[in-house]
Design a protein around this motif. Sequence first.
Motif, short mmCIF file in Angstrom:
data_model
loop_
_atom_site.label_atom_id
_atom_site.label_comp_id
_atom_site.label_asym_id
_atom_site.label_seq_id
_atom_site.Cartn_x
_atom_site.Cartn_y
_atom_site.Cartn_z
N LEU A 608 -13.04 39.49 -23.78
CA LEU A 608 -13.72 39.95 -22.59
C LEU A 608 -14.76 39.27 -22.12
O LEU A 608 -15.66 39.31 -23.09
CB LEU A 608 -13.82 41.44 -22.56
CG LEU A 608 -12.46 42.44 -22.63
CD1 LEU A 608 -12.68 43.70 -22.89
CD2 LEU A 608 -11.60 42.35 -21.45
N ALA A 609 -15.04 38.97 -21.02
CA ALA A 609 -16.19 38.17 -20.40
C ALA A 609 -16.24 38.96 -19.01
O ALA A 609 -15.49 38.95 -18.18
CB ALA A 609 -16.06 36.84 -20.42
N ALA A 610 -17.61 39.05 -18.58
CA ALA A 610 -17.90 39.58 -17.30
C ALA A 610 -17.86 38.34 -16.30
O ALA A 610 -17.94 37.16 -16.71
CB ALA A 610 -19.36 39.84 -17.31
N GLY A 611 -17.25 38.67 -15.14
CA GLY A 611 -17.10 37.75 -14.06
C GLY A 611 -15.53 36.98 -14.21
O GLY A 611 -14.94 37.01 -15.40
N THR A 612 -15.33 36.38 -13.20
CA THR A 612 -13.95 35.53 -13.32
C THR A 612 -14.23 34.25 -13.93
O THR A 612 -14.32 33.28 -13.30
CB THR A 612 -13.28 35.58 -11.73
OG1 THR A 612 -14.27 35.20 -11.28
CG2 THR A 612 -12.53 36.81 -11.46
N ALA A 613 -14.50 34.41 -15.18
CA ALA A 613 -14.69 32.91 -15.94
C ALA A 613 -13.44 32.35 -16.08
O ALA A 613 -12.16 32.82 -16.09
CB ALA A 613 -15.29 33.14 -17.46
#
Length: 976
Positions: A608-613
């Motif tokens: 999981l990563a914050a933002g639409t990476a």
Amino acid sequence: MNRGAVSARLVRREARGDLPLLACLALLVAVLTALCALGPALAGRQEDRALRQRLATAQAQAPLLSVSTQPVSHPFEDPTAPVPPPTATVLAAGPRLTASLGGPLARSLSVSGGGFDYAAAALTTPRPPDRTVADTKLTLSHLADTASRLRFPTGRAPADRTPSGTLPQIALSQDTAQALGVRTGSRLDLSFPGAPHQAFTVSGVFVPMQSADGFWQQQSTLVQPLRYPEESKAGTVLAVRGLVGTDAADLLTRDDVDSPLLTWPVRVDLGPAAVSRASTLTGPLATLAADLNARQCHGTDQGTGQPSCMVGGLETSGFLVPDGLSPLLATFAAEDAQARTVGTFAVASLVAVALATAAVAIRLLLRRREAELRLQRARGASTARLVLLRGAVAWPVVLVSAGAGWAAGSALAPAGTSGAPRPGAAVAVTVAAMLLLPLLTWSAVREGRSAGASRARGPAADGRLADGRRGGGLGGEPRGGGSRRVVLELTVLLAAVAGVLALRTQGADGELSAVPVLVALAAVLVLLRLYPLVLRLLTRRLRRGGGLLAFVGMSRAARDASATGLALFVLVLTLGTAVFGGLVQRTIADGAEAGAAWSSGGVDATALAAGTATPTPDGTGPGTSTSTSTGTATAPGTGIRSAVEQLRSLTLVGQADGAGISSVAVVTLDPARLAALSPATAATPLVRALLSDLSTAPRTLADGTVQLPFVATPGLRAREHTGGFTAAYQAYGKPSVHLVLQPAGSLTDAELRDPLLGPITEQIAPGTPLLITTAAVAPILPAQSSGSTAVLLGDPSGTAGPSALRTAGVRALGPSAQVRVRSQALSALRQDGLTRGVGAVYAGCTALAVLFGLLAVALELVLTSAERSRTSSYLRTLGLGSRAAATLHLLQLVPFAVAAAVGGVLLGLLEPRLMGSSLNLRQFTGGPVQPALSTDYRLTLALGAGLALLVLGAAVVETAVTRGRRLGAVLRLGQS
């Protein structure tokens, strides 16, 4: 000889005759009082372990507390004013902040490390190679905990002491250096607001080392550049961070740059008695910032009007203390209370079984003294005298055993835990045991009086007086007791119903923890009414040719039913508690698997990563382009497959009515990629539905409008009427985009709770409209820092371990990604301290209840063996063989065993369902909903087999005893 000496001698003689049963009573009381001293300490130790485990897990991800302040800068400095101390000295003074608080905070909190962050400065030169960047912001940071977490392929870490005549040094991550187009030795020119330009030299380019403590999740901007739209001009802003040494703050302060924000992470250590100390922190944590300001700040700065504080000789503003500890403690307290509630049911059942066993022992004792009690009563002894005589025999034994049990429990109890002994509970148990004997003695003497009156009226009054129970003998139902029995049974049934209703409406608390015992008692009363009727019906059939032994056995069992009520209650409650505990453990185990699947997306792992990476397949981390790959194999050759889910928030407009719907959660995914992760994911109803509903590819019309299918929650579908939705937006540097979303289906509740959507939907606020569409449209959707990206990782071969899965997740989304491995999440749920504590309580209480239950059944069989032996003795005088006698004994006990088994199993299966929401097991499973109740069938079968062995053993023992009697003894027993 005086009367007191005679009474004392009589008491001693009575005590010697009752020694075996008094020893049994003493053992029960000693065990219960020992548990009152030992049990809370053991439970408290487990709760302390659970809380320390929660703290360790949370602090591995990020500090729960931190202290922040900012040095005070004066526009017109006095030349004679003392020179401020070096920043390194100020950071080293951080531990004194919490030490000055005193009390529980000083013992539980400690400052480690420290650092500072400047406000973002504009990078004037060099310009980034990406010409769409309109502005570049660089934040200077110093962190004390980065030395062991960095690897420098080129250069080195920035120096804390800048050599004279050289520029201050800064270190950049590899991705940041690439985005800025710089390398080791490059010069960076920064412009701070209201200050002259500052120059730095790049001392080195670092790569973050993978860490299991979640450090880079909190410092993701040190690794990855952040892009967001520029409000005033066309283009984007590139925001980056760099690491500097401690003396950078001193150099910049002399150049009139605004002071940095000083921050000290605070570590929490609650010690061995963690739960007890946590309870003392609730109030101080609420006023931590105010107390810190009161101790460190004296007066007000005349220039700024802010509090004037001192840290390490440096004047600072007031302190800010972001608090993540209080919510954690509050959540743990609620979960701990629920765990105690679930465990209290087992404890209450154990106490009830022990007291019922004590009552059986006392009934057997009184049965042995039946003749003496009748003789003493006939000689004019009063009821009070007989009650006091029996009490004088047993009370000293109970008191001594209670004291011995309490002393033993206190000696075995671990020291330094949050659990405190319960002397009140020990006193209550002792008093209850002491009251059982006089109450049962009073009942026996009173019933004996009624029996004597009946005998005075002659045998015609009751043709079954020889039974000793139906005619008012000890332990039986006195004359005229039928109406009292009905009233008692109705009272118990109404109390059980009221208790269940209270549990379902008000939840469980200390007063309602005995409701399962009331339900068990009500179940036994129903069994005592029903199964004798069944036996009588069976006896009538057997009378017409079913065999003599079967007829006599069933008839004898029907007549003994009311006399075995206590033993039946003990067995039903013991079996019910064991089945209940097995059901709780099985439900938690199955729910934990569902919770771990929900956490990891139903596959082997999720990153999981914050933002639409933008996930990348080559292991270099997220790219800088807004185009998104729909999913690839993240590590060729390892067999790990991936699929991407991205969460955005868009504003939609209904085509039919033009009504706008803001903040719609939009999830983009590729159903084919999800299906390819593993055979299990391909078979889920969600994937099958998405493969069918999202099979239509997006279509671009002549005017540039993009049509695409979607599925949505029922509430959102109800709002779209018949025309679907439209959305329009314009990304900076790109032409405007118009979307037309065509409805293709609705999501059911079961599909919304599918684990494949878990990592994404758990971040959506309840009640937010949700829409799922194909990942083919993701490249044209705007990138959002507020969104979320999940890369689901599947290993169909099953050869990739947790380390390989974690590495694949980091390669896909960078070191700042949060990687959840399913096997590790399941292990964490199973090893949770509260879950293990509940299991230990049920295992211990069930084991003790089984031992007490065996003792109660053995005593009850001894109590009723005379009637069975008399029957078999009559038949032996008529030529009954040994094998037939064994069969008769077995037939007399089988109905009792069947009734106990059926009642116990049904009780254990029904009680959790009757409790409703008061039995909340969701906290132990980590899933989105309350787990479905699951029965442990193996345990249930094992308990039934154990009961069958018990009955068989009792029949064998009675047969052996009967076989050992000579003919004369048999004849005397048959005539007695």
